[in-house]
Design a protein around this motif. Structure first.
Motif, PDB file in Angstrom:
ATOM      1  N   VAL A 189       1.893  21.626  48.334  1.00 47.43           N
ATOM      2  CA  VAL A 189       0.666  21.291  49.065  1.00 47.43           C
ATOM      3  C   VAL A 189       0.656  19.822  49.464  1.00 47.43           C
ATOM      4  O   VAL A 189       0.303  19.476  50.604  1.00 47.43           O
ATOM      5  CB  VAL A 189      -0.585  21.643  48.225  1.00 47.43           C
ATOM      6  N   ALA A 190       1.062  18.941  48.542  1.00 51.19           N
ATOM      7  CA  ALA A 190       1.038  17.507  48.840  1.00 51.19           C
ATOM      8  C   ALA A 190       2.018  17.144  49.960  1.00 51.19           C
ATOM      9  O   ALA A 190       1.693  16.357  50.849  1.00 51.19           O
ATOM     10  CB  ALA A 190       1.352  16.708  47.583  1.00 51.19           C
ATOM     11  N   ARG A 191       3.196  17.725  49.930  1.00 51.47           N
ATOM     12  CA  ARG A 191       4.166  17.432  50.993  1.00 51.47           C
ATOM     13  C   ARG A 191       3.712  18.000  52.334  1.00 51.47           C
ATOM     14  O   ARG A 191       3.910  17.376  53.381  1.00 51.47           O
ATOM     15  CB  ARG A 191       5.540  17.996  50.615  1.00 51.47           C
TER      16      ARG A 191
ATOM     17  N   TYR B 244      -9.645  14.869  46.528  1.00 50.10           N
ATOM     18  CA  TYR B 244     -10.518  15.302  45.434  1.00 50.10           C
ATOM     19  C   TYR B 244     -10.451  16.820  45.255  1.00 50.10           C
ATOM     20  O   TYR B 244     -10.456  17.334  44.125  1.00 50.10           O
ATOM     21  CB  TYR B 244     -11.964  14.897  45.689  1.00 50.10           C
ATOM     22  N   SER B 245     -10.379  17.544  46.366  1.00 53.37           N
ATOM     23  CA  SER B 245     -10.317  19.007  46.294  1.00 53.37           C
ATOM     24  C   SER B 245      -9.006  19.475  45.672  1.00 53.37           C
ATOM     25  O   SER B 245      -8.994  20.381  44.828  1.00 53.37           O
ATOM     26  CB  SER B 245     -10.484  19.613  47.686  1.00 53.37           C
ATOM     27  N   LEU B 246      -7.910  18.856  46.087  1.00 57.55           N
ATOM     28  CA  LEU B 246      -6.628  19.204  45.478  1.00 57.55           C
ATOM     29  C   LEU B 246      -6.635  18.845  43.999  1.00 57.55           C
ATOM     30  O   LEU B 246      -6.148  19.628  43.163  1.00 57.55           O
ATOM     31  CB  LEU B 246      -5.482  18.476  46.186  1.00 57.55           C
ATOM     32  N   GLY B 247      -7.197  17.700  43.658  1.00 61.01           N
ATOM     33  CA  GLY B 247      -7.284  17.298  42.255  1.00 61.01           C
ATOM     34  C   GLY B 247      -8.072  18.296  41.428  1.00 61.01           C
ATOM     35  O   GLY B 247      -7.678  18.647  40.312  1.00 61.01           O
ATOM     36  N   ALA B 248      -9.184  18.785  41.969  1.00 56.94           N
ATOM     37  CA  ALA B 248      -9.990  19.776  41.264  1.00 56.94           C
ATOM     38  C   ALA B 248      -9.208  21.067  41.055  1.00 56.94           C
ATOM     39  O   ALA B 248      -9.256  21.679  39.981  1.00 56.94           O
ATOM     40  CB  ALA B 248     -11.270  20.057  42.046  1.00 56.94           C
ATOM     41  N   ALA B 249      -8.456  21.473  42.083  1.00 57.97           N
ATOM     42  CA  ALA B 249      -7.633  22.688  41.967  1.00 57.97           C
ATOM     43  C   ALA B 249      -6.556  22.514  40.896  1.00 57.97           C
ATOM     44  O   ALA B 249      -6.303  23.426  40.094  1.00 57.97           O
ATOM     45  CB  ALA B 249      -6.996  23.014  43.314  1.00 57.97           C
TER      46      ALA B 249
ATOM     47  N   GLY C  70      -6.429   5.851  38.476  1.00 60.00           N
ATOM     48  CA  GLY C  70      -7.631   6.345  39.131  1.00 60.00           C
ATOM     49  C   GLY C  70      -7.433   7.791  39.558  1.00 60.00           C
ATOM     50  O   GLY C  70      -6.337   8.350  39.452  1.00 60.00           O
ATOM     51  N   PHE C  71      -8.497   8.411  40.061  1.00 55.40           N
ATOM     52  CA  PHE C  71      -8.423   9.837  40.414  1.00 55.40           C
ATOM     53  C   PHE C  71      -7.423  10.077  41.540  1.00 55.40           C
ATOM     54  O   PHE C  71      -6.549  10.953  41.447  1.00 55.40           O
ATOM     55  CB  PHE C  71      -9.804  10.353  40.813  1.00 55.40           C
TER      56      PHE C  71
ATOM     57  N   GLY D  31      -4.994   8.176  42.611  1.00 56.43           N
ATOM     58  CA  GLY D  31      -3.634   7.840  42.211  1.00 56.43           C
ATOM     59  C   GLY D  31      -3.011   8.913  41.334  1.00 56.43           C
ATOM     60  O   GLY D  31      -1.819   9.190  41.436  1.00 56.43           O
ATOM     61  N   THR D  32      -3.830   9.514  40.481  1.00 61.31           N
ATOM     62  CA  THR D  32      -3.340  10.573  39.602  1.00 61.31           C
ATOM     63  C   THR D  32      -3.020  11.835  40.383  1.00 61.31           C
ATOM     64  O   THR D  32      -1.994  12.481  40.156  1.00 61.31           O
ATOM     65  CB  THR D  32      -4.388  10.893  38.517  1.00 61.31           C
ATOM     66  N   PHE D  33      -3.900  12.171  41.320  1.00 63.87           N
ATOM     67  CA  PHE D  33      -3.786  13.446  42.017  1.00 63.87           C
ATOM     68  C   PHE D  33      -3.236  13.284  43.435  1.00 63.87           C
ATOM     69  O   PHE D  33      -3.823  13.739  44.409  1.00 63.87           O
ATOM     70  CB  PHE D  33      -5.121  14.177  42.003  1.00 63.87           C
ATOM     71  N   LEU D  34      -2.078  12.565  43.505  1.00 60.00           N
ATOM     72  CA  LEU D  34      -1.244  12.561  44.706  1.00 60.00           C
ATOM     73  C   LEU D  34      -1.910  11.948  45.930  1.00 60.00           C
ATOM     74  O   LEU D  34      -1.617  12.325  47.068  1.00 60.00           O
ATOM     75  CB  LEU D  34      -0.797  14.003  45.028  1.00 60.00           C
ATOM     76  N   GLY D  35      -2.779  10.971  45.700  1.00 62.28           N
ATOM     77  CA  GLY D  35      -3.445  10.323  46.819  1.00 62.28           C
ATOM     78  C   GLY D  35      -2.495   9.670  47.803  1.00 62.28           C
ATOM     79  O   GLY D  35      -2.794   9.585  48.999  1.00 62.28           O
ATOM     80  N   ASP D  36      -1.319   9.227  47.316  1.00 59.36           N
ATOM     81  CA  ASP D  36      -0.367   8.588  48.232  1.00 59.36           C
ATOM     82  C   ASP D  36       0.123   9.554  49.305  1.00 59.36           C
ATOM     83  O   ASP D  36       0.457   9.145  50.415  1.00 59.36           O
ATOM     84  CB  ASP D  36       0.820   7.979  47.466  1.00 59.36           C
ATOM     85  N   TYR D  37       0.131  10.852  49.010  1.00 61.81           N
ATOM     86  CA  TYR D  37       0.515  11.845  50.018  1.00 61.81           C
ATOM     87  C   TYR D  37      -0.583  12.020  51.073  1.00 61.81           C
ATOM     88  O   TYR D  37      -0.323  12.553  52.150  1.00 61.81           O
ATOM     89  CB  TYR D  37       0.798  13.195  49.366  1.00 61.81           C
ATOM     90  N   PHE D  38      -1.780  11.593  50.753  1.00 61.96           N
ATOM     91  CA  PHE D  38      -2.909  11.670  51.683  1.00 61.96           C
ATOM     92  C   PHE D  38      -3.095  10.352  52.436  1.00 61.96           C
ATOM     93  O   PHE D  38      -4.072  10.172  53.156  1.00 61.96           O
ATOM     94  CB  PHE D  38      -4.196  12.012  50.923  1.00 61.96           C
ATOM     95  N   GLY D  39      -2.176   9.430  52.237  1.00 61.59           N
ATOM     96  CA  GLY D  39      -2.290   8.127  52.874  1.00 61.59           C
ATOM     97  C   GLY D  39      -3.172   7.158  52.110  1.00 61.59           C
ATOM     98  O   GLY D  39      -3.496   6.081  52.608  1.00 61.59           O
TER      99      GLY D  39
END
Length: 208
Positions: A41-43, A63-68, A121-122, A124-132
């Motif tokens: 999903v992140a890629r 945030y939605s991906l993190g919740a999932a 942080g949230f 950073g933990t849940f792949l925020g770098d893939y979201f820019g």
């Protein structure tokens, strides 16, 4: 010599485990599926920005991906526990000393997981770098100054501690699967994350 010892331990653990047990199968499936899900999903998001467009915000999408991911991890832990409870205990581990060792592992693992979360942080933990959503630089404070990927290894220590506390050879075997899946995930993630930050550094250099 080490390979023979590893083989002996695995053979010993497999003697206690029924691989056809539905709870064991469910645990294996959730352990292997979760990192596959968040990486795919992140890629996909990094290449298409479809989630950011759907949620009209990269932060809401993250945030939605993190919740999932959190919900999937709760399911994984539940399946892990049910698999342990459905299969025999190992008598040599069923004692107060082993229980305390398991509790200590759980404490160490939780420390690494929670400190990683607070450092990243949230997003950073849940792949925020893939979201820019990039940090100014990669985090190097505790626990990242102790070991690489402390979130993954902290999680592995939690599962190991939980297995030892339950005197569960099934839990020990599943913990080995957790560690193996995380090692594969790291091989998949690390170069890609490094590439994202290299691109950011190149853009910053060009603008300056």
């Amino acid at each position: 010599m080490n390979s023979w010892a590893d083989l002996y331990v695995m053979t010993l653990l497999l003697g206690y485990v029924d691989p056809s047990d539905p709870c064991f199968v469910a645990a294996i499936l959730t352990i292997t599926f979760n990192p596959l899900f968040w990486n795919v999903v992140a890629r996909w998001e990094q290449k298409t920005r479809q989630l950011s467009r759907a949620f009209r915000s990269p932060y809401l999408a993250c945030y939605s991906l993190g919740a999932a991911i959190l919900l999937l991890n709760v399911l994984r832990s539940h399946c892990f526990t049910q698999a342990m409870l459905s299969q025999p205990k190992m008598e040599s581990l069923d004692n107060p000393t082993a229980y305390r060792m398991g509790l200590a592992l759980l404490g160490v693992g939780s420390t690494f997981v929670l400190s990683s979360f607070f450092a990243l942080g949230f997003t950073g933990t849940f792949l925020g770098d893939y979201f820019g959503i990039l940090k100014e630089a990669r985090v190097t404070t505790f626990p990242f100054n102790i070991l690489d990927n402390p979130m993954y290894w902290g999680s592995t220590a939690n599962y190991l501690g939980w297995a030892v506390m339950h005197a569960s050879p099934t839990g020990l075997l599943l913990t080995a699967v957790v560690a193996l899946v995380y090692m594969v995930a790291i091989l998949y993630e690390e170069p890609f994350t490094a590439q994202i930050y290299q691109q950011k550094a190149s853009l910053s250099h060009k603008r300056s």
